[in-house]
Write a protein that holds these residues in place. Structure first.
Motif, mmCIF file in Angstrom:
data_model
loop_
_atom_site.group_PDB
_atom_site.id
_atom_site.type_symbol
_atom_site.label_atom_id
_atom_site.label_comp_id
_atom_site.label_asym_id
_atom_site.label_seq_id
_atom_site.Cartn_x
_atom_site.Cartn_y
_atom_site.Cartn_z
ATOM 1 N N ALA A 123 0.824 -1.204 0.000
ATOM 2 C CA ALA A 123 0.000 0.000 0.000
ATOM 3 C C ALA A 123 0.859 1.257 0.000
ATOM 4 C CB ALA A 123 -0.924 -0.010 1.216
ATOM 5 N N THR A 124 1.955 1.232 0.762
ATOM 6 C CA THR A 124 2.826 2.408 0.825
ATOM 7 C C THR A 124 3.503 2.649 -0.512
ATOM 8 O OG1 THR A 124 3.237 1.868 3.141
ATOM 9 C CG2 THR A 124 4.648 3.523 2.156
ATOM 10 N N ARG A 125 3.902 1.586 -1.183
ATOM 11 C CA ARG A 125 4.520 1.747 -2.505
ATOM 12 C C ARG A 125 3.539 2.351 -3.496
ATOM 13 N NH1 ARG A 125 9.450 -0.257 -3.182
ATOM 14 N NH2 ARG A 125 10.216 -1.899 -1.795
ATOM 15 N N SER A 126 2.311 1.859 -3.497
ATOM 16 C CA SER A 126 1.315 2.402 -4.414
ATOM 17 C C SER A 126 0.958 3.840 -4.057
ATOM 18 C CB SER A 126 0.055 1.523 -4.389
ATOM 19 O OG SER A 126 0.326 0.247 -4.923
ATOM 20 N N ALA A 127 0.851 4.129 -2.756
ATOM 21 C CA ALA A 127 0.501 5.485 -2.334
ATOM 22 C C ALA A 127 1.595 6.481 -2.684
ATOM 23 C CB ALA A 127 0.228 5.510 -0.834
ATOM 24 N N SER A 128 2.846 6.040 -2.659
ATOM 25 C CA SER A 128 3.938 6.959 -2.997
ATOM 26 C C SER A 128 3.882 7.388 -4.454
ATOM 27 C CB SER A 128 5.296 6.309 -2.694
ATOM 28 O OG SER A 128 5.530 5.205 -3.546
ATOM 29 N N GLU A 129 3.213 6.592 -5.307
ATOM 30 C CA GLU A 129 3.126 6.930 -6.725
ATOM 31 C C GLU A 129 2.247 8.147 -6.983
ATOM 32 O OE1 GLU A 129 4.696 5.579 -9.360
ATOM 33 O OE2 GLU A 129 5.866 4.369 -7.976
ATOM 34 N N VAL A 130 1.368 8.506 -6.027
ATOM 35 C CA VAL A 130 0.510 9.676 -6.238
ATOM 36 C C VAL A 130 1.227 10.970 -5.892
ATOM 37 C CG1 VAL A 130 -1.479 8.245 -5.667
ATOM 38 C CG2 VAL A 130 -0.520 9.743 -3.933
ATOM 39 N N VAL A 131 2.403 10.872 -5.286
ATOM 40 C CA VAL A 131 3.156 12.060 -4.898
ATOM 41 C C VAL A 131 3.853 12.612 -6.135
ATOM 42 C CG1 VAL A 131 5.030 12.922 -3.450
ATOM 43 C CG2 VAL A 131 3.436 11.212 -2.552
ATOM 44 N N GLY A 132 3.553 13.856 -6.484
ATOM 45 C CA GLY A 132 4.114 14.442 -7.687
ATOM 46 C C GLY A 132 5.542 14.928 -7.535
ATOM 47 N N ASN A 133 5.935 15.314 -6.336
ATOM 48 C CA ASN A 133 7.273 15.849 -6.113
ATOM 49 C C ASN A 133 8.282 14.705 -6.044
ATOM 50 O OD1 ASN A 133 9.595 16.855 -4.224
ATOM 51 N ND2 ASN A 133 8.544 18.718 -4.885
ATOM 52 N N ARG A 134 9.265 14.710 -6.944
ATOM 53 C CA ARG A 134 10.239 13.617 -7.016
ATOM 54 C C ARG A 134 11.113 13.545 -5.764
ATOM 55 N NH1 ARG A 134 11.042 11.399 -12.138
ATOM 56 N NH2 ARG A 134 9.074 11.571 -13.285
ATOM 57 N N HIS A 135 11.412 14.687 -5.175
ATOM 58 C CA HIS A 135 12.239 14.682 -3.968
ATOM 59 C C HIS A 135 11.499 13.990 -2.821
ATOM 60 C CE1 HIS A 135 15.083 15.983 -0.945
ATOM 61 N NE2 HIS A 135 14.129 16.602 -0.274
ATOM 62 N N LEU A 136 10.223 14.311 -2.661
ATOM 63 C CA LEU A 136 9.439 13.644 -1.635
ATOM 64 C C LEU A 136 9.302 12.156 -1.925
ATOM 65 C CD1 LEU A 136 6.472 16.080 -0.852
ATOM 66 C CD2 LEU A 136 8.421 15.521 0.598
ATOM 67 N N ARG A 137 9.107 11.815 -3.199
ATOM 68 C CA ARG A 137 8.934 10.410 -3.539
ATOM 69 C C ARG A 137 10.205 9.607 -3.265
ATOM 70 N NH1 ARG A 137 7.482 9.201 -9.465
ATOM 71 N NH2 ARG A 137 6.506 11.222 -9.198
ATOM 72 N N ALA A 138 11.349 10.211 -3.516
ATOM 73 C CA ALA A 138 12.606 9.526 -3.209
ATOM 74 C C ALA A 138 12.730 9.275 -1.710
ATOM 75 C CB ALA A 138 13.786 10.356 -3.712
ATOM 76 N N GLY A 139 12.326 10.254 -0.898
ATOM 77 C CA GLY A 139 12.339 10.054 0.547
ATOM 78 C C GLY A 139 11.369 8.971 0.983
ATOM 79 N N LEU A 140 10.199 8.910 0.338
ATOM 80 C CA LEU A 140 9.240 7.862 0.669
ATOM 81 C C LEU A 140 9.779 6.488 0.303
ATOM 82 C CD1 LEU A 140 5.906 9.558 -0.486
ATOM 83 C CD2 LEU A 140 6.623 9.090 1.865
ATOM 84 N N ASP A 141 10.496 6.385 -0.810
ATOM 85 C CA ASP A 141 11.101 5.109 -1.184
ATOM 86 C C ASP A 141 12.110 4.653 -0.128
ATOM 87 O OD1 ASP A 141 9.597 5.042 -3.477
ATOM 88 O OD2 ASP A 141 11.156 5.895 -4.759
ATOM 89 N N GLN A 142 12.878 5.597 0.394
ATOM 90 C CA GLN A 142 13.811 5.251 1.471
ATOM 91 C C GLN A 142 13.060 4.800 2.718
ATOM 92 O OE1 GLN A 142 16.456 8.540 2.177
ATOM 93 N NE2 GLN A 142 17.151 8.631 0.050
ATOM 94 N N ALA A 143 11.961 5.465 3.010
ATOM 95 C CA ALA A 143 11.172 5.072 4.179
ATOM 96 C C ALA A 143 10.595 3.671 4.005
ATOM 97 C CB ALA A 143 10.051 6.088 4.409
ATOM 98 N N ILE A 144 10.163 3.340 2.796
ATOM 99 C CA ILE A 144 9.615 2.007 2.546
ATOM 100 C C ILE A 144 10.678 0.934 2.752
ATOM 101 C CG2 ILE A 144 8.625 0.518 0.757
ATOM 102 C CD1 ILE A 144 7.317 3.065 -0.407
#
Length: 406
Positions: A291-312
């Protein structure tokens, strides 16, 4: 045979990616499920695929977004009334007046009558149903909570559509002011000023610089228009070139988040999207990592998405979600605190929905305040611009009248 690149997760939550050959995206997805993998992204390597997720604040784009919202709301209402799935689809097909939606429901009904689960039928309509939508429906089917899951998806889509509609409505009046001001300026420059210029030449007085500038603008408007279009095209090409490199785009997105006012607004917007999508998927029974991986895909900001990938990645290693987010992503402090409380209380899904509701209300308040201040500011600004154009002309005309009176 077409090739597809996939991203998926296993039963243990492990991330996997690779390529697979299949007749279609639906066939590739079915093959991965048979291998024990749960795909959440599928992309054609032969140029025939379509982008499954549009990041503009809703599932799909344009008419597809409207079709998805209308179908989800009507279908969820019927399923909540304990109407059998095939009958519910027939009712939706009979009630809808939109040809696109009627065709969509007809295709789903045919697949369901052939014995396929609803989630698999939706996979064949990837232009309408994105991968994470299908994942939520599949989780609802497996848990026997399809009606509840559809209601939650309908609420998610309606909230996003409401935000977009309110922002668009707030922009109508400023847009009308801009259009009317441009029309007024065109009338002044194209009609009023040229009719006054002969007055100065006939009286022997020099033409004021303001009037000379506007006459030059009228004479060379086409060249100015072409030069402006060329400058905008170069700017667009430069931006497009910068966006082709992932690292440059990530750095640019990081700089955008540091901008005053705009940066905090975009951060709240992406956080609300992430929280509502993740909360909805968890309520449907989708595993946390998937769910977290799919939810991170809705984040438009690439910097935030990279941080979310690290969190996952940290969550996969056993770290609590709120701790991994706090260490890897600069989300709003109140959101992180609420996520921590929800996770410790075992109510993470509900708390994420509350976070999204809170942030969405704050965003709407900020938009309303901004628009309330923007409208009078634009009105005063346009009045100043038009007055600055008219005053030199009137002053010159009055000076000519004074000379004629003497």
């Amino acid at each position: 045979m077409p090739r597809f690149r996939y991203q998926a997760y296993g039963a243990d939550g492990a991330f996997a990616e690779g390529t697979i050959e299949a007749a279609s995206a639906a066939a590739a997805d079915a093959a991965l499920w048979a291998q024990g993998l749960s795909p959440f992204q599928m992309r054609s390597l032969d140029g025939g695929g379509t982008q499954w997720w549009n990041r503009e604040i809703a599932f799909g784009g344009g008419s597809a977004r409207g079709d998805l919202l209308a179908f989800t709301r009507e279908f969820s209402t019927l399923c909540s009334a304990d109407i059998p799935m095939d009958d519910a689809l027939r009712i939706v097909q009979a009630q809808t007046a939109a040809a696109r939606l009627k065709t969509l429901v007809e295709a789903l009904l045919a697949e369901v009558l052939n014995g396929r689960p609803l989630s698999e039928a939706m996979q064949g309509q990837s232009r309408i149903f994105p991968a994470d939508y299908v994942a939520v429906v599949r989780a609802g089917e497996s848990g026997g909570r399809l009606a509840q899951v559809l209601s939650e998806l309908a609420e998610l889509l309606e909230r996003r559509a409401e935000i977009v509609a309110r922002i668009q409505s707030a922009l109508i009046y400023p847009a009308m002011l801009i259009v009317l001001s441009l029309v007024t300026l065109a009338i002044i420059i194209g009609g009023v000023i040229p009719s006054m210029a002969p007055i100065f030449t006939q009286s022997g007085k020099p033409v004021p610089l303001t009037i000379q500038a506007m006459l030059a603008l009228k004479a060379h408007w086409l060249e100015i228009l072409i030069a402006s279009a060329a400058a905008l095209a170069l700017l667009g090409a430069a931006i497009a070139f910068a966006m082709t490199d992932a690292q440059r785009r990530q750095r640019l997105d990081r700089l955008v988040l540091r901008l005053p006012l705009l940066g905090s607004f975009l951060l709240q917007q992406d956080t609300a999207r992430f929280a509502r999508t993740l909360g909805t998927m968890l309520l449907a029974g989708v595993p946390l990592i998937a769910a977290t991986r799919s939810a991170s895909e809705v984040v438009g900001n690439r910097h935030l998405r990279a941080g979310l990938d690290q969190a996952i990645e940290a969550v996969q290693q056993g770290t609590a979600l709120h701790r991994s987010l706090r260490e890897a992503v600069s989300l709003p402090a109140v959101a992180l605190q609420m996520i921590a409380v929800g996770e410790e209380a075992g109510k993470l899904d509900r708390m994420l929905v509350r976070v999204a509701e809170m942030l969405e209300k704050q965003l709407q308040t900020r938009v309303d305040r901004f628009m309330a201040a923007l409208t009078p500011a634009m009105t005063v600004g346009i009045a100043v611009i038009i007055g600055a154009l008219i005053m030199p002309v009137m002053t010159a005309v009055l000076s000519i009248n004074d000379l004629a009176g003497r």
